[in-house]
Write a protein that holds these residues in place. Structure first.
Motif, PDB file in Angstrom:
ATOM      1  N   GLY A 205       0.832  -1.070   0.295  1.00 14.85           N
ATOM      2  CA  GLY A 205       0.249   0.458  -0.475  1.00 14.85           C
ATOM      3  C   GLY A 205       0.891   1.218  -0.172  1.00 14.85           C
ATOM      4  N   ILE A 206       2.365   1.297  -1.167  1.00 17.02           N
ATOM      5  CA  ILE A 206       3.219   2.484  -0.317  1.00 17.02           C
ATOM      6  C   ILE A 206       2.621   3.606  -2.021  1.00 17.02           C
ATOM      7  CG2 ILE A 206       6.029   2.760  -0.450  1.00 17.02           C
ATOM      8  CD1 ILE A 206       6.266   0.625   1.370  1.00 17.02           C
ATOM      9  N   ILE A 207       2.840   4.589  -1.688  1.00 18.97           N
ATOM     10  CA  ILE A 207       2.935   5.000  -2.562  1.00 18.97           C
ATOM     11  C   ILE A 207       4.663   5.328  -3.359  1.00 18.97           C
ATOM     12  CG2 ILE A 207       2.557   7.930  -4.026  1.00 18.97           C
ATOM     13  CD1 ILE A 207      -0.114   6.524  -3.988  1.00 18.97           C
ATOM     14  N   VAL A 208       4.948   5.320  -4.661  1.00 18.73           N
ATOM     15  CA  VAL A 208       5.859   4.836  -4.970  1.00 18.73           C
ATOM     16  C   VAL A 208       6.064   6.693  -6.508  1.00 18.73           C
ATOM     17  CG1 VAL A 208       7.519   3.664  -6.674  1.00 18.73           C
ATOM     18  CG2 VAL A 208       5.580   2.158  -4.730  1.00 18.73           C
ATOM     19  N   GLY A 209       7.318   6.848  -5.616  1.00 12.98           N
ATOM     20  CA  GLY A 209       7.745   7.512  -6.941  1.00 12.98           C
ATOM     21  C   GLY A 209       9.400   7.086  -6.856  1.00 12.98           C
ATOM     22  N   PHE A 210      10.330   7.892  -7.726  1.00 15.67           N
ATOM     23  CA  PHE A 210      11.687   7.732  -8.697  1.00 15.67           C
ATOM     24  C   PHE A 210      11.955   8.664  -9.152  1.00 15.67           C
ATOM     25  CE2 PHE A 210      10.388   2.998  -8.854  1.00 15.67           C
ATOM     26  CZ  PHE A 210      11.584   2.318  -8.180  1.00 15.67           C
ATOM     27  N   ASP A 211      13.290   9.087  -8.934  1.00 18.30           N
ATOM     28  CA  ASP A 211      13.961  10.280  -9.183  1.00 18.30           C
ATOM     29  C   ASP A 211      14.762   9.331 -10.720  1.00 18.30           C
ATOM     30  OD1 ASP A 211      15.608  11.591 -10.386  1.00 18.30           O
ATOM     31  OD2 ASP A 211      16.394  12.553  -8.719  1.00 18.30           O
ATOM     32  N   LEU A 212      14.625  10.617 -12.249  1.00 22.27           N
ATOM     33  CA  LEU A 212      15.281   9.804 -13.425  1.00 22.27           C
ATOM     34  C   LEU A 212      15.937  10.585 -13.951  1.00 22.27           C
ATOM     35  CD1 LEU A 212      12.036   8.486 -15.259  1.00 22.27           C
ATOM     36  CD2 LEU A 212      12.795   7.818 -13.809  1.00 22.27           C
ATOM     37  N   ALA A 231       6.760  10.450 -10.534  1.00 18.55           N
ATOM     38  CA  ALA A 231       8.315  10.479 -10.705  1.00 18.55           C
ATOM     39  C   ALA A 231       8.865  11.899 -11.396  1.00 18.55           C
ATOM     40  CB  ALA A 231       8.701   9.513 -12.634  1.00 18.55           C
ATOM     41  N   VAL A 232       9.589  12.032 -11.140  1.00 15.97           N
ATOM     42  CA  VAL A 232      10.356  13.249 -11.349  1.00 15.97           C
ATOM     43  C   VAL A 232      11.817  14.111 -12.290  1.00 15.97           C
ATOM     44  CG1 VAL A 232       9.226  14.604  -9.574  1.00 15.97           C
ATOM     45  CG2 VAL A 232      11.708  13.819  -9.364  1.00 15.97           C
ATOM     46  N   TRP A 233      12.390  14.436 -13.221  1.00 19.65           N
ATOM     47  CA  TRP A 233      14.001  14.178 -13.539  1.00 19.65           C
ATOM     48  C   TRP A 233      14.296  15.923 -14.510  1.00 19.65           C
ATOM     49  CZ3 TRP A 233       9.633  12.260 -15.972  1.00 19.65           C
ATOM     50  CH2 TRP A 233       8.480  13.405 -16.982  1.00 19.65           C
ATOM     51  N   CYS A 234      15.268  15.795 -14.554  1.00 24.34           N
ATOM     52  CA  CYS A 234      15.824  16.572 -15.004  1.00 24.34           C
ATOM     53  C   CYS A 234      16.050  16.983 -16.649  1.00 24.34           C
ATOM     54  CB  CYS A 234      17.221  17.233 -13.896  1.00 24.34           C
ATOM     55  SG  CYS A 234      18.268  16.219 -14.394  1.00 24.34           S
ATOM     56  N   THR A 235      16.476  17.324 -17.453  1.00 27.97           N
ATOM     57  CA  THR A 235      16.383  17.465 -18.647  1.00 27.97           C
ATOM     58  C   THR A 235      17.831  17.736 -19.355  1.00 27.97           C
ATOM     59  OG1 THR A 235      15.432  19.720 -19.365  1.00 27.97           O
ATOM     60  CG2 THR A 235      13.847  17.926 -19.414  1.00 27.97           C
ATOM     61  N   TYR A 236      19.186  18.875 -18.559  1.00 27.46           N
ATOM     62  CA  TYR A 236      20.552  19.644 -18.645  1.00 27.46           C
ATOM     63  C   TYR A 236      21.370  18.269 -19.120  1.00 27.46           C
ATOM     64  CZ  TYR A 236      19.929  19.341 -13.573  1.00 27.46           C
ATOM     65  OH  TYR A 236      19.364  19.977 -12.365  1.00 27.46           O
ATOM     66  N   LYS A 237      21.030  16.557 -18.597  1.00 27.78           N
ATOM     67  CA  LYS A 237      22.349  16.037 -18.581  1.00 27.78           C
ATOM     68  C   LYS A 237      21.811  15.230 -19.895  1.00 27.78           C
ATOM     69  CE  LYS A 237      21.405  14.861 -14.026  1.00 27.78           C
ATOM     70  NZ  LYS A 237      22.748  15.848 -12.604  1.00 27.78           N
TER      71      LYS A 237
END
Length: 426
Positions: A205-212, A231-237
């Protein structure tokens, strides 16, 4: 590791057979230099430059009308970028928006999805994540008048560089409200099994997030199929959008329609936004999780950059990336044995992201020597040399040359003339 010796001729044959070799001319590269830091800041492409020039021209010629009449109308730019990004992460377009920065977006989604109640109050993270994510987690816990020392559970690493999925899963319990992990660990380049972790967390029952941040643009994803919540991410890499380029976020469609934790002007339904009402009508798609006005000039380069990703295909990019990092590891074993180096990234393709993690007790001074010799590496304290051969603009011969430069540095003790200390920016 390969049992045969890699020769320059053998490496050049790989370049001749490379289906991506023509993309190198799309990027601005210095003569006689080798850029191995694209996992920190990707290089400028001619397409990204042109799309930025287009938005500047729109501003110059249209003024305020650029919001709706520009060649790339600014009012809908974040949504268009989301649509273009969605295939890279295996998502339907309405679940993706490019907006803000990675940390701002993380705060937004934590404010939306972290709802401690009853005995389910804790956040599960790890000790190897990028500091900014941990700062955000602690901040959000404090904002709920809770104690991070009690509510933030950080998974330990046995070796200081990698995590074990089984150990992560064993930490899941009925007191965990939310899990946040990196898809690829920024130091070691380890690629976590997102699907396995997500399935296990949802059983609890855990909410799951990832840093991409260290996987998007380098590794294919199937976020919809895997059931990731956000999910979240940056675009400068790897996405090469430029320094401070706009961030991005994903929210699974089962969560769309809810009010954002942090509401703002651009959280609005676009048909209602200029009614100027004081009651928010949130967008029905991922646009609801925007906050402020889009940063047009730091968004525009991404349009051009994403053209290249669609032309190449993320699976082709991944195939070349794995071959490049495999060659790097082979050559390190072949040429640098006995010189104090150790590879800390996973050897298996399915567990490795897009960069090599090379350990040495004199890593900081070696990185300084590499830069003098025309190689741009990336140092991470205390002993990590990160080397990222980017599929778009790194050839197999480039990798061969970098290892030869590194060998020469060690043979001639060229690094000894530098202090083994990082600069202000490592």
């Amino acid at each position: 590791m390969t049992k045969h010796l890699w020769t320059l001729d053998a490496v050049r044959k790989l370049d001749q057979e490379d289906p991506m070799k023509h993309f190198k001319k799309e990027f601005y590269l210095k003569e006689s230099s080798y850029y191995m830091d694209g996992n920190s800041l990707g290089l400028l492409s001619k397409r990204a430059e042109q799309s930025l020039f287009t938005s500047l021209e729109d501003w110059k010629t249209s003024g305020i009308d650029g919001w709706t009449e520009a060649k790339e109308p600014w009012f809908y730019l974040s949504e268009k970028l989301g649509d273009e990004t969605a295939p890279l992460i295996g998502a339907k377009p309405h679940q993706v928006i490019n907006t803000g920065s990675i940390t701002t977006n993380l705060h937004q989604l934590l404010a939306t999805f972290y709802n401690p109640a009853g005995k389910r109050t804790k956040i599960l993270a790890d000790t190897l994540n990028f500091p900014s994510d941990i700062y955000a987690l602690k901040s959000q816990i404090k904002l709920r008048d809770l104690d991070p020392a009690q509510e933030l559970v950080q998974i330990q690493s046995k070796d200081g560089y990698t995590l074990e999925e089984t150990h992560i899963i064993n930490q899941m319990g009925e007191d965990i409200a939310l899990l946040l992990l990196p898809s690829v660990l920024y130091r070691s380049g380890q690629l976590l099994d997102i699907q396995r972790i997500t399935e296990a967390a949802h059983k609890h029952g855990i909410i799951v997030g990832f840093d991409l941040a260290h996987s998007i643009g380098s590794v294919p994803h199937s976020l919809d199929e895997w059931g990731v919540d956000f999910a979240v991410w940056c675009t400068y890499k790897y996405l090469n959008s430029g320094p401070g380029g706009v961030g991005g976020l994903y929210v699974n469609e089962r969560h769309l329609g809810r009010s954002p934790g942090l509401a703002g002007w651009f959280s609005s339904n676009k048909q209602k936004q200029f009614d100027m009402e004081h009651e928010l009508t949130p967008a029905e798609d991922a646009g609801a999780f925007q906050i402020g006005t889009p940063h047009i000039l730091s968004s525009a380069p991404l349009l051009g950059s994403l053209e290249l990703f669609h032309e190449a295909g993320i699976d082709t990019i991944r195939t070349k990336s794995l071959k490049l990092t495999r060659l790097f590891m082979d050559l390190i074993h072949q040429e640098l044995s006995g010189k104090g180096f150790r590879i800390a990234n996973p050897m298996e393709d399915e567990r490795r992201g897009g960069h090599i993690c090379l350990l040495h007790k004199e890593a900081a001074s070696i990185c300084q020597a590499l830069k003098v010799e025309g190689v741009t590496p990336d140092f991470r304290a205390p002993d990590v040399i990160r080397l990222a051969p980017i599929a778009f603009y790194t050839s197999f011969e480039d990798v061969f040359t970098v290892v030869q430069v590194l060998k020469d540095i060690m043979d001639q003790d060229k690094h000894k003339q530098y202090e083994n200390e990082r600069g202000i920016i490592a």
